[in-house]
Motif scaffolding. Structure first.
Motif, PDB file in Angstrom:
ATOM      1  N   LEU A 508     -75.890 -14.323 -55.341  1.00 39.16           N
ATOM      2  CA  LEU A 508     -75.496 -13.073 -55.979  1.00 39.16           C
ATOM      3  C   LEU A 508     -76.728 -12.434 -56.615  1.00 39.16           C
ATOM      4  O   LEU A 508     -77.570 -13.128 -57.165  1.00 39.16           O
ATOM      5  N   HIS A 509     -76.853 -11.131 -56.495  1.00 36.93           N
ATOM      6  CA  HIS A 509     -78.010 -10.472 -57.101  1.00 36.93           C
ATOM      7  C   HIS A 509     -77.572  -9.686 -58.329  1.00 36.93           C
ATOM      8  O   HIS A 509     -76.378  -9.505 -58.601  1.00 36.93           O
ATOM      9  N   ALA A 510     -78.536  -9.228 -59.073  1.00 34.62           N
ATOM     10  CA  ALA A 510     -78.252  -8.493 -60.304  1.00 34.62           C
ATOM     11  C   ALA A 510     -77.461  -7.227 -59.989  1.00 34.62           C
ATOM     12  O   ALA A 510     -77.630  -6.598 -58.939  1.00 34.62           O
ATOM     13  N   GLU A 511     -76.603  -6.861 -60.918  1.00 30.56           N
ATOM     14  CA  GLU A 511     -75.768  -5.676 -60.719  1.00 30.56           C
ATOM     15  C   GLU A 511     -76.616  -4.413 -60.833  1.00 30.56           C
ATOM     16  O   GLU A 511     -77.378  -4.250 -61.785  1.00 30.56           O
ATOM     17  N   PRO A 512     -76.525  -3.491 -59.856  1.00 31.16           N
ATOM     18  CA  PRO A 512     -77.315  -2.253 -59.945  1.00 31.16           C
ATOM     19  C   PRO A 512     -76.820  -1.366 -61.075  1.00 31.16           C
ATOM     20  O   PRO A 512     -75.653  -1.435 -61.481  1.00 31.16           O
ATOM     21  N   GLU A 513     -77.703  -0.529 -61.564  1.00 30.72           N
ATOM     22  CA  GLU A 513     -77.356   0.386 -62.642  1.00 30.72           C
ATOM     23  C   GLU A 513     -77.412   1.818 -62.121  1.00 30.72           C
ATOM     24  O   GLU A 513     -78.449   2.279 -61.621  1.00 30.72           O
ATOM     25  N   PHE A 514     -76.290   2.501 -62.199  1.00 30.28           N
ATOM     26  CA  PHE A 514     -76.218   3.903 -61.797  1.00 30.28           C
ATOM     27  C   PHE A 514     -76.394   4.759 -63.052  1.00 30.28           C
ATOM     28  O   PHE A 514     -75.710   4.572 -64.056  1.00 30.28           O
ATOM     29  N   LYS A 515     -77.289   5.720 -62.943  1.00 26.32           N
ATOM     30  CA  LYS A 515     -77.660   6.495 -64.125  1.00 26.32           C
ATOM     31  C   LYS A 515     -77.429   7.973 -63.882  1.00 26.32           C
ATOM     32  O   LYS A 515     -77.408   8.453 -62.743  1.00 26.32           O
ATOM     33  N   GLY A 516     -77.286   8.705 -64.986  1.00 24.61           N
ATOM     34  CA  GLY A 516     -77.243  10.165 -64.923  1.00 24.61           C
ATOM     35  C   GLY A 516     -76.171  10.704 -64.016  1.00 24.61           C
ATOM     36  O   GLY A 516     -75.004  10.300 -64.061  1.00 24.61           O
ATOM     37  N   LYS A 517     -76.562  11.605 -63.133  1.00 24.55           N
ATOM     38  CA  LYS A 517     -75.629  12.310 -62.269  1.00 24.55           C
ATOM     39  C   LYS A 517     -75.011  11.415 -61.202  1.00 24.55           C
ATOM     40  O   LYS A 517     -74.055  11.820 -60.539  1.00 24.55           O
ATOM     41  N   ALA A 518     -75.549  10.227 -60.990  1.00 23.44           N
ATOM     42  CA  ALA A 518     -74.996   9.342 -59.961  1.00 23.44           C
ATOM     43  C   ALA A 518     -73.536   9.009 -60.246  1.00 23.44           C
ATOM     44  O   ALA A 518     -72.770   8.716 -59.334  1.00 23.44           O
ATOM     45  N   ARG A 519     -73.137   9.067 -61.509  1.00 29.11           N
ATOM     46  CA  ARG A 519     -71.757   8.744 -61.863  1.00 29.11           C
ATOM     47  C   ARG A 519     -70.798   9.860 -61.465  1.00 29.11           C
ATOM     48  O   ARG A 519     -69.587   9.634 -61.373  1.00 29.11           O
TER      49      ARG A 519
END
Length: 624
Positions: A508-519
């Protein structure tokens, strides 16, 4: 295994065309008058930028248009220069060029910068603006945003420096005399710092994204999305488990081809590339050179699946210590990632059905050869499933070869079961729906009716075909329904779970982080974010895929109860049966137009609510 189709040939499409034009006006009389023709860049529209030097002592830059198959002269330097980077804006009014400069013997007492970056007006040829004169390499790349306007009087240029920073220049243009396009106030161009402190950078021209790797306390992959309104934002970050300081010097990916860089013969410590497609998947692929242990290791981080797979392959022969020739190419083909090491192996990795090795295809020896490329060529992998042979100047589109895959099925006595199973799924899922191929597969099944030792080909045909239909309609059922009969087995046979000479570890790899407008963005980022959210749930559920064998006892008990004389119990179960039929009818007739864009969230909630209401009605009837 791979089917290569030539799309561009530097000699035929460019050199011969230049010769015909210049021979007509008497500039040259033979091909030797056109020397040092080199590909510089490939723009978003597929146009190929190139340079060549002539007998008159000039250096020229041209563009080949793959749609019209015509060549266009863009600019001529009145002396021979070394063009290390080049880019053309979408309207073909500005040309950005980086020149590699070397100090001549007579100029040793005069300081000369190693790189000179210019911005040139070419509609028509007019002013030239010096953007940078520095002692590090600078790659140039114009943004090609999606816009419906025919004429845009502004351009945006990226300057990617070897020192580890990216600047975006905003160039305002003005039209004069009805046809002249010139820079407005060229002495005061607006600049933005986009990224800094990185050692690896990749440009994705089709999606207008910039990926870069920073390495402070830990390695972090970041992505900057450029929009048509001249804005850009870092939308994505992912921590990677890569070796500390994997790059001793800057590595540029998909930012043109520098034929004059002084470090081009240095040893490449690690090769890395990010592969995305419009279905919402992202793969980060990296590999290190094979060393004296005769083993090569490469990792595919499946961001959309929440895991990474590391493969180690034993090589035949004795490779030279840490040779850069033993760094594989990563070639995107649909939802497959092909790992190709010339003269050794070809590994076609399934990034959608990644649970078992038998759904990916590993080939070696003669099967892994790509004859048209040769063994001594310098081959680069390009976006959109393309390859470039720098030595010959030829470009190819790459796809999987259905004839080769059908041959794998028919050679049943000489092929491992894992190869046949992988070929069958590739034909049905990746290349389907294809009526002609399905008929050939049915003919093959009829000739081999008895199941193989490790899998049942009839069940595989049915399950794979149903899975393809379900995946298109989505509703996230593709994550829980089976696509292979192998999952019904209590233990996966070794012939399907192991490949000779290949080891695989999954983490398992680290959870990606979605920032700013990506949400809030729709399209790719919404799909990727939804995929990662789904995997959080499925990681917490052991064996989430449906298995008929697990429900067989319950099904037998249900049939027995329905046939029993206990009317109360049988009526209760018949109510459940009728409600289930109604739900299935509703799902089958559901309009998946708008709901599919939302990845099935609304239908799931509706069906869940419907089930709760039905259960209450059944319970009330049971009490009465």
């Amino acid at each position: 295994m791979l089917q290569l189709s030539a799309t561009f040939d530097l000699q035929q499409d460019v050199v011969s065309s230049i010769f015909k034009k210049e021979a007509t006006v008497g500039i040259i009389k033979e091909y030797s008058g056109i020397v040092d023709t080199r590909i510089l860049n490939i723009e978003r529209d597929g146009g190929v930028l190139y340079s060549w030097k002539g007998v008159t002592g000039t250096t020229r830059i041209g563009k080949y248009d793959p749609n019209t198959r015509q060549n266009k002269l863009l600019y001529t330097f009145d002396k021979q220069v070394c063009v290390s980077s080049c880019s053309l804006n979408k309207e073909e009014t500005l040309l950005a060029v980086s020149l590699a400069q070397r100090t001549r013997t007579e100029e040793r007492l005069r300081p000369v910068s190693k790189c000179l970056t210019l911005l040139i007006e070419i509609h028509p040829i007019n002013n030239t603006k010096v953007l940078k004169a520095v002692d590090c390499r600078v790659r140039v790349q114009f943004l090609h945003p999606d816009t419906e306007r025919d004429s845009v009087l502004e351009s945006h240029l990226l300057l990617v420096a070897e020192d580890g920073y990216v600047e975006q220049l905003h160039v305002m243009l003005v039209r004069q005399e009805g046809y002249r396009v010139v820079m407005l106030n060229p002495e005061c161009l607006a600049r933005d710092r986009v990224a800094e402190e990185f050692s690896w950078v990749q440009w994705d021209s089709q999606t207008q994204r910039l990926f870069y790797l920073t390495h402070r306390e830990k390695a972090v992959l970041k992505c900057v999305q450029f929009c048509h309104d001249r804005n850009c934002e870092t939308l994505f970050e992912l921590v990677l488990e890569v070796p500390s300081n994997p790059f001793s010097c800057m590595r540029f990916v998909n930012l043109g081809f520098d034929h004059h860089q002084e470090t081009q013969h240095e040893r490449e410590e690690m090769r890395m590339v990010v592969i995305t497609n419009n279905t919402g998947s992202m793969c980060v692929c990296y590999s290190q050179p094979a060393c004296v242990n005769q083993e090569i290791t490469y990792t595919i981080v499946l961001v959309h699946r929440g895991c990474s797979k590391t493969f180690s392959v034993a090589l035949d022969g004795t490779p030279s210590p840490c040779s850069t020739d033993l760094l594989p190419l990563f070639i995107p083909i649909g939802y497959y990632v092909v790992v190709y090491l010339s003269g050794h192996f070809l590994h076609c990795i399934n990034t959608r059905q990644q649970e078992l090795l038998c759904h990916s295809l590993f080939l070696s020896g003669v099967d892994a050869e790509l004859g048209v490329l040769g063994s001594d060529g310098v081959v680069l992998s390009l976006p959109e499933s393309s390859l470039l042979d720098l030595n010959t100047g030829r470009m190819y589109t790459v796809d999987l070869n259905p004839s080769f895959l059908m041959d794998l099925l028919h050679c049943s006595h000489r092929r491992p079961d894992a190869q046949r199973l992988a070929a069958l799924h590739c034909l049905l899922l990746y290349m389907g729906p294809n009526a002609a191929l399905e008929l050939k597969i049915i003919d093959w099944i009829c000739d081999n009716v008895m199941p193989f030792d490790t899998f049942d080909q009839i069940q595989e045909f049915i399950l794979a075909s149903l899975y393809r239909i379900i995946y298109k309609k989505c509703l996230s059922l593709d994550e829980v329904l089976p696509y292979s009969s192998v999952f019904e087995k209590k233990k996966v046979p070794e012939a399907l779970d192991q490949v000779p000479g290949v080891t695989c570890t999954t983490e398992l790899h680290a959870e990606p982080e979605f920032k700013g407008k990506a949400r809030s963005l729709q399209g790719y980022w919404e799909e990727l974010q939804w995929s990662t959210e789904k995997m959080k749930y499925f990681e917490a559920v052991p064996n989430p895929r449906y298995r008929a064998s697990q429900n067989l006892p319950d099904w037998t008990k249900l049939l027995t109860t329905l046939k029993s004389k206990n009317k109360k119990a049988s009526n209760y179960l018949r109510h459940i049966e009728e409600n289930t039929k109604q739900v299935l009818l509703m799902v089958d007739s559901w309009n998946l137009g708008r709901e599919r864009e939302k990845r099935g969230r609304m239908p799931h909630g509706y069906i869940r609510k419907w089930f709760c209401c039905s259960r209450k009605r059944i319970a009330s009837r049971g009490r009465s």
